[in-house]
Design a protein around this motif. Sequence first.
Motif, PDB file in Angstrom:
ATOM      1  N   VAL A 132      -3.291 -12.665   0.255  1.00 40.66           N
ATOM      2  CA  VAL A 132      -2.328 -11.770  -0.384  1.00 40.66           C
ATOM      3  C   VAL A 132      -1.490 -11.147   0.726  1.00 40.66           C
ATOM      4  N   ASP A 133      -0.180 -11.430   0.705  1.00 40.46           N
ATOM      5  CA  ASP A 133       0.763 -10.832   1.640  1.00 40.46           C
ATOM      6  C   ASP A 133       1.474  -9.691   0.920  1.00 40.46           C
ATOM      7  N   VAL A 134       1.554  -8.525   1.580  1.00 35.55           N
ATOM      8  CA  VAL A 134       2.150  -7.343   0.950  1.00 35.55           C
ATOM      9  C   VAL A 134       3.093  -6.663   1.937  1.00 35.55           C
ATOM     10  N   GLU A 135       4.254  -6.267   1.429  1.00 35.51           N
ATOM     11  CA  GLU A 135       5.212  -5.464   2.190  1.00 35.51           C
ATOM     12  C   GLU A 135       5.247  -4.095   1.525  1.00 35.51           C
ATOM     13  N   LEU A 176       6.058  -1.842  -3.506  1.00 31.69           N
ATOM     14  CA  LEU A 176       5.378  -2.978  -2.905  1.00 31.69           C
ATOM     15  C   LEU A 176       6.073  -4.271  -3.304  1.00 31.69           C
ATOM     16  N   GLY A 236       5.092  -8.510  -2.773  1.00 30.51           N
ATOM     17  CA  GLY A 236       4.057  -9.361  -2.221  1.00 30.51           C
ATOM     18  C   GLY A 236       3.976 -10.722  -2.859  1.00 30.51           C
ATOM     19  N   VAL A 278      -2.594  -1.903  -8.712  1.00 28.70           N
ATOM     20  CA  VAL A 278      -2.544  -1.049  -7.531  1.00 28.70           C
ATOM     21  C   VAL A 278      -3.466   0.134  -7.812  1.00 28.70           C
ATOM     22  N   THR A 295       6.015  -7.412  -7.574  1.00 26.86           N
ATOM     23  CA  THR A 295       6.684  -6.216  -7.065  1.00 26.86           C
ATOM     24  C   THR A 295       6.199  -5.006  -7.850  1.00 26.86           C
ATOM     25  N   LEU A 317      -5.599  -3.011  -3.655  1.00 24.89           N
ATOM     26  CA  LEU A 317      -5.126  -3.911  -4.702  1.00 24.89           C
ATOM     27  C   LEU A 317      -6.329  -4.624  -5.313  1.00 24.89           C
TER      28      LEU A 317
END
Length: 159
Positions: free
Chosen positions: A90-93, A99, A101, A113, A132, A143
């Motif tokens: 899981v990639d998250v910004e 968020l 991801g 979340v 998002t 998460l």
Amino acid sequence: MNDDHRFPEPGTTDEELADSLLEEELRQAAAVLDPVPDTLLQVALDAYVLHDLDARIAELTFDSLVDALPVRGMPDTPRMLTFSAGEVTVDVEVTEDGLIGQVLPPQSARIEVLGGPRTALPVAVDTLGRFTSDTPPAGPFALRLRTGTEVIVTEWLRA
């Protein structure tokens, strides 16, 4: 030692009894002089309640605050996080706006979340695994990812 601190268990030495009494006095002093804030206690209780016993823990494998080199001229870069649990990544910004991801490999999933005293905030995941959230996390967050066969929960982080 039994739960009733007024009566020591048979066979308790004088030293153990003195240690127990000192510990109780220190607990009482801490409760009066430096009590645990109600909000912190509630966050801890909520985090425990949200714990899924059957969930796999996704390990934090990259955090741009720790692992990335700072870039000159970019003071407010978003925080990038990568969590891994087996074959799932899981990639998250994390930005001021929320968020963004992606779940890899792409799969149908539901993401929530988790954030302290609030209830879990559901986030839609599209067919490419992208998601998002327009609500930025405030304070500790994690998460929870639900796929068809398993539940994965990330480590808790401070936003």
